[in-house]
Design an enzyme around this catalytic site. Sequence first.
Site, PDB file in Angstrom:
ATOM      1  N   ASP A 178      75.238 -11.697  22.433  1.00 22.69           N
ATOM      2  CA  ASP A 178      74.554 -11.274  21.046  1.00 22.69           C
ATOM      3  C   ASP A 178      75.385 -11.846  19.710  1.00 22.69           C
ATOM      4  O   ASP A 178      74.692 -12.497  18.884  1.00 22.69           O
ATOM      5  CB  ASP A 178      74.231  -9.820  20.569  1.00 22.69           C
ATOM      6  CG  ASP A 178      72.851  -9.397  21.457  1.00 22.69           C
ATOM      7  OD1 ASP A 178      72.061 -10.278  21.651  1.00 22.69           O
ATOM      8  OD2 ASP A 178      72.880  -7.887  21.131  1.00 22.69           O
TER       9      ASP A 178
ATOM     10  N   PRO B  19      86.200   7.680  19.142  1.00 22.96           N
ATOM     11  CA  PRO B  19      84.940   7.342  18.792  1.00 22.96           C
ATOM     12  C   PRO B  19      84.829   5.847  18.199  1.00 22.96           C
ATOM     13  O   PRO B  19      83.623   5.523  17.789  1.00 22.96           O
ATOM     14  CB  PRO B  19      84.757   8.410  17.497  1.00 22.96           C
ATOM     15  CG  PRO B  19      85.713   9.510  17.491  1.00 22.96           C
ATOM     16  CD  PRO B  19      86.586   8.853  18.315  1.00 22.96           C
ATOM     17  N   GLU B  20      85.788   5.293  17.735  1.00 22.04           N
ATOM     18  CA  GLU B  20      85.841   3.880  16.938  1.00 22.04           C
ATOM     19  C   GLU B  20      85.033   2.986  18.083  1.00 22.04           C
ATOM     20  O   GLU B  20      85.328   3.092  19.217  1.00 22.04           O
ATOM     21  CB  GLU B  20      87.050   3.376  16.485  1.00 22.04           C
ATOM     22  CG  GLU B  20      87.847   4.691  15.621  1.00 22.04           C
ATOM     23  CD  GLU B  20      86.955   4.496  14.429  1.00 22.04           C
ATOM     24  OE1 GLU B  20      86.133   3.846  14.115  1.00 22.04           O
ATOM     25  OE2 GLU B  20      87.602   5.473  13.487  1.00 22.04           O
ATOM     26  N   GLY B  21      84.245   1.980  17.491  1.00 25.42           N
ATOM     27  CA  GLY B  21      83.515   1.080  18.371  1.00 25.42           C
ATOM     28  C   GLY B  21      84.353  -0.045  18.548  1.00 25.42           C
ATOM     29  O   GLY B  21      85.365  -0.394  18.090  1.00 25.42           O
ATOM     30  N   PHE B  22      83.770  -0.901  19.510  1.00 21.12           N
ATOM     31  CA  PHE B  22      84.137  -2.419  20.039  1.00 21.12           C
ATOM     32  C   PHE B  22      84.923  -3.071  18.707  1.00 21.12           C
ATOM     33  O   PHE B  22      86.096  -3.730  18.845  1.00 21.12           O
ATOM     34  CB  PHE B  22      83.143  -2.888  20.607  1.00 21.12           C
ATOM     35  CG  PHE B  22      83.594  -4.204  21.522  1.00 21.12           C
ATOM     36  CD1 PHE B  22      84.839  -4.138  22.201  1.00 21.12           C
ATOM     37  CD2 PHE B  22      83.036  -5.221  21.261  1.00 21.12           C
ATOM     38  CE1 PHE B  22      85.140  -5.353  22.906  1.00 21.12           C
ATOM     39  CE2 PHE B  22      83.185  -6.401  22.053  1.00 21.12           C
ATOM     40  CZ  PHE B  22      84.422  -6.306  22.915  1.00 21.12           C
ATOM     41  N   ASN B  23      84.147  -3.109  17.841  1.00 27.22           N
ATOM     42  CA  ASN B  23      84.441  -4.128  16.667  1.00 27.22           C
ATOM     43  C   ASN B  23      85.312  -3.835  15.714  1.00 27.22           C
ATOM     44  O   ASN B  23      86.254  -4.696  15.285  1.00 27.22           O
ATOM     45  CB  ASN B  23      83.142  -4.678  16.123  1.00 27.22           C
ATOM     46  CG  ASN B  23      82.435  -5.440  17.185  1.00 27.22           C
ATOM     47  OD1 ASN B  23      82.868  -6.715  17.456  1.00 27.22           O
ATOM     48  ND2 ASN B  23      81.341  -5.084  17.497  1.00 27.22           N
TER      49      ASN B  23
ATOM     50  N   HIS C 217      71.543  -9.398  12.445  1.00 25.84           N
ATOM     51  CA  HIS C 217      72.200  -8.142  13.164  1.00 25.84           C
ATOM     52  C   HIS C 217      71.616  -6.869  12.667  1.00 25.84           C
ATOM     53  O   HIS C 217      71.816  -6.644  11.400  1.00 25.84           O
ATOM     54  CB  HIS C 217      73.950  -7.986  13.097  1.00 25.84           C
ATOM     55  CG  HIS C 217      74.161  -6.948  13.617  1.00 25.84           C
ATOM     56  ND1 HIS C 217      75.096  -6.100  12.999  1.00 25.84           N
ATOM     57  CD2 HIS C 217      73.958  -6.216  15.093  1.00 25.84           C
ATOM     58  CE1 HIS C 217      75.451  -4.955  13.808  1.00 25.84           C
ATOM     59  NE2 HIS C 217      74.638  -5.192  14.817  1.00 25.84           N
TER      60      HIS C 217
ATOM     61  N   PHE D 296      80.361  -5.060  13.411  1.00 25.83           N
ATOM     62  CA  PHE D 296      79.687  -5.672  14.467  1.00 25.83           C
ATOM     63  C   PHE D 296      79.215  -6.941  13.472  1.00 25.83           C
ATOM     64  O   PHE D 296      79.625  -8.263  14.077  1.00 25.83           O
ATOM     65  CB  PHE D 296      78.487  -5.142  15.148  1.00 25.83           C
ATOM     66  CG  PHE D 296      77.950  -5.849  16.279  1.00 25.83           C
ATOM     67  CD1 PHE D 296      77.279  -7.016  16.135  1.00 25.83           C
ATOM     68  CD2 PHE D 296      77.877  -5.214  17.502  1.00 25.83           C
ATOM     69  CE1 PHE D 296      76.418  -7.725  17.281  1.00 25.83           C
ATOM     70  CE2 PHE D 296      77.530  -6.114  18.597  1.00 25.83           C
ATOM     71  CZ  PHE D 296      76.617  -7.219  18.595  1.00 25.83           C
TER      72      PHE D 296
ATOM     73  N   ARG E 167      71.479  -3.608  12.790  1.00 25.15           N
ATOM     74  CA  ARG E 167      72.234  -2.268  13.267  1.00 25.15           C
ATOM     75  C   ARG E 167      71.457  -0.941  13.203  1.00 25.15           C
ATOM     76  O   ARG E 167      70.986  -0.726  11.852  1.00 25.15           O
ATOM     77  CB  ARG E 167      73.675  -2.176  12.466  1.00 25.15           C
ATOM     78  CG  ARG E 167      74.389  -0.854  13.045  1.00 25.15           C
ATOM     79  CD  ARG E 167      75.001  -1.113  14.575  1.00 25.15           C
ATOM     80  NE  ARG E 167      76.162  -0.333  14.342  1.00 25.15           N
ATOM     81  CZ  ARG E 167      76.170   1.006  14.729  1.00 25.15           C
ATOM     82  NH1 ARG E 167      75.026   1.464  15.141  1.00 25.15           N
ATOM     83  NH2 ARG E 167      77.210   1.642  15.052  1.00 25.15           N
TER      84      ARG E 167
HETATM   85  O1  GFB Z   1      80.998  -2.268  17.172  1.00 28.57           O
HETATM   86  P1  GFB Z   1      80.826  -1.173  16.460  1.00 28.57           P
HETATM   87  O2  GFB Z   1      82.099  -0.622  16.145  1.00 28.57           O
HETATM   88  O3  GFB Z   1      80.117  -1.727  15.141  1.00 28.57           O
HETATM   89  O4  GFB Z   1      79.935  -0.066  17.147  1.00 28.57           O
HETATM   90  P2  GFB Z   1      79.636  -0.830  14.043  1.00 28.57           P
HETATM   91  C1  GFB Z   1      78.383  -0.225  17.590  1.00 28.57           C
HETATM   92  C2  GFB Z   1      78.481  -0.822  19.140  1.00 28.57           C
HETATM   93  O5  GFB Z   1      76.865  -0.508  19.116  1.00 28.57           O
HETATM   94  C3  GFB Z   1      78.735  -1.942  19.503  1.00 28.57           C
HETATM   95  C4  GFB Z   1      76.303  -1.476  19.995  1.00 28.57           C
HETATM   96  O6  GFB Z   1      80.116  -1.735  20.047  1.00 28.57           O
HETATM   97  C5  GFB Z   1      77.741  -2.153  20.543  1.00 28.57           C
HETATM   98  O7  GFB Z   1      78.015  -1.451  21.798  1.00 28.57           O
HETATM   99  N1  GFB Z   1      75.866  -2.459  19.370  1.00 28.57           N
HETATM  100  C6  GFB Z   1      75.452  -2.565  17.838  1.00 28.57           C
HETATM  101  C7  GFB Z   1      75.256  -3.555  19.627  1.00 28.57           C
HETATM  102  N2  GFB Z   1      74.879  -3.562  17.337  1.00 28.57           N
HETATM  103  C8  GFB Z   1      74.702  -4.274  18.503  1.00 28.57           C
HETATM  104  C9  GFB Z   1      73.625  -5.476  18.991  1.00 28.57           C
HETATM  105  O8  GFB Z   1      73.280  -6.173  17.688  1.00 28.57           O
HETATM  106  N3  GFB Z   1      73.890  -5.809  19.926  1.00 28.57           N
HETATM  107  C10 GFB Z   1      74.548  -5.216  21.111  1.00 28.57           C
HETATM  108  N4  GFB Z   1      74.424  -5.643  22.248  1.00 28.57           N
HETATM  109  N5  GFB Z   1      74.973  -3.994  20.826  1.00 28.57           N
HETATM  110  C11 GFB Z   1      80.597   1.586  13.861  1.00 28.57           C
HETATM  111  C12 GFB Z   1      80.978   2.762  14.913  1.00 28.57           C
HETATM  112  O9  GFB Z   1      79.796   0.784  14.188  1.00 28.57           O
HETATM  113  O10 GFB Z   1      79.973   2.234  12.493  1.00 28.57           O
HETATM  114  C13 GFB Z   1      81.256   3.927  14.392  1.00 28.57           C
HETATM  115  O11 GFB Z   1      81.769   2.012  15.836  1.00 28.57           O
HETATM  116  C14 GFB Z   1      80.733   4.355  13.168  1.00 28.57           C
HETATM  117  O12 GFB Z   1      81.301   4.846  15.595  1.00 28.57           O
HETATM  118  C15 GFB Z   1      80.547   3.210  12.217  1.00 28.57           C
HETATM  119  O13 GFB Z   1      79.253   4.888  13.677  1.00 28.57           O
HETATM  120  C16 GFB Z   1      79.575   4.084  10.867  1.00 28.57           C
HETATM  121  O14 GFB Z   1      80.791  -1.079  12.826  1.00 28.57           O
HETATM  122  O15 GFB Z   1      78.296  -1.237  13.425  1.00 28.57           O
END
Ligand code: GFB
Length: 399
Positions: free
Chosen positions: A342, A45-49, A257, A360, A259
């Site tokens: 972005d 479940p962990e995201g890209f960042n 940003h 992010f 979110r």
């Molecule tokens: O990157 P990320 O781990 O950031 O996950 P958080 C958010 C994902 O949502 C990104 C999309 O990888 C993108 O695919 N996303 C979010 C966006 N904001 C944007 C944006 O401004 N532009 C675009 N193009 N895409 C974590 C989550 O999110 O927060 C965990 O990975 C959990 O699962 C945690 O929900 C609380 O750190 O914001």
Amino acid sequence: MYLITFLVALFYVATSVQEEYCQLKTDSCSQDVTEKYLFYDVNPPEGFNLRRDVYMRFAIMLAEAQGTGKRLNWRLVLPPWYNLYHWKASSSKSLPIPWSAFFEVESLQSYAPVVELYSIFEKTKDKELILDRVYVLQNYADAFKDGVFTEKWEVSDGCKYTGYWGYTNVTSNEVVCINFQGKVSKLWEIISLHPQDKNVMFAHGEIPLHDSYGTKNYWDCRRSMRFNENLISRAEKFISKHLDCHTKLCNNYISIHWRRQDFAQYRKKDVPSIKGTARQINKAVKKFNSYIDKVFIATDAAITSLRNLELELTQLGYSVHYFIPTKTEIEKYKDGGIAIIDQIICSHAAYFIGTHESTFTFRIQEEREILGHDSSTTFNRLCPDSGPCEKPSKWTIVH
Ligand code: GFB
């Protein structure tokens, strides 16, 4: 027969002793010793960042070991991007995506000895890869036993691993469960359990902590994470065309940003309403530079929410911009690339406001530090409409 067994045993002991010696001591053994590969994977479940941060922990682990002349024969295998929970486009789901789609791998290699997984397959028989061991890391039930956090690990049970980044031609000889808490370099102790292993993997790579968060070494690693040139060009083309800025340090637009999704649903005490967001952006512009009339919004919000925010801001006199990729661009750049575009656009802005505790946002803040913006224009956050609003931590660059 006995002689053959004796010679085989002797060879085994000699290799093992040499490898242990090389791992502990020398800076020249690496030429004599076979390359070894360190693989890792992250909780699905962990995201890209967050995954980008986990990469840094492992890259620093290898770079620091090699900086002291140890373990020169180890390479870090870049785990392909596969089936990320937040990535919805079919182009992001179908196949594991190599790191070169998003980052300049040569630049990563200027900091740490990293290789793409597909380059390993090219060396294996029938493109099958059998790992020696997968260590599945698990958190201790009680991290602060007796109120103290101590670094420790122990072999445990009750785990399994089936991921392998979506590849069916990767298996392992053994899966070992490890309860772990501590810094990432402590994983060398686990690796040393089997000095003969050449392909070692850690699942749940997000569990070990950074060895050196925020240090010069951290920033050297972070700076090496240069984005893929095509993504940089696309972002700069957008900035030039829509935001009328032609340098990396723009003075004429503000970026946000915003979110939403799970944050808007489950973190209501940390994020504002749509009206509240517009109010805060307006207030920040008036305080920073009231001549600014362009707002760039990076968001994962549904298009209807984004249009509502746009309406609010337009009524306040702003021209609102966001990057909407074409179908072909989604195919080409995939969700990860769109996210990076972005992030780049946000990083060039005169002033940035992010979302509390979003990784992010953190990555944008780092990018802005690397570009050389004044930190006061970077470490800003959207607050909830009411209630406390803790200031964001400032992680400023160290050269
Ligand atoms: O990157 P990320 O781990 O950031 O996950 P958080 C958010 C994902 O949502 C990104 C999309 O990888 C993108 O695919 N996303 C979010 C966006 N904001 C944007 C944006 O401004 N532009 C675009 N193009 N895409 C974590 C989550 O999110 O927060 C965990 O990975 C959990 O699962 C945690 O929900 C609380 O750190 O914001």
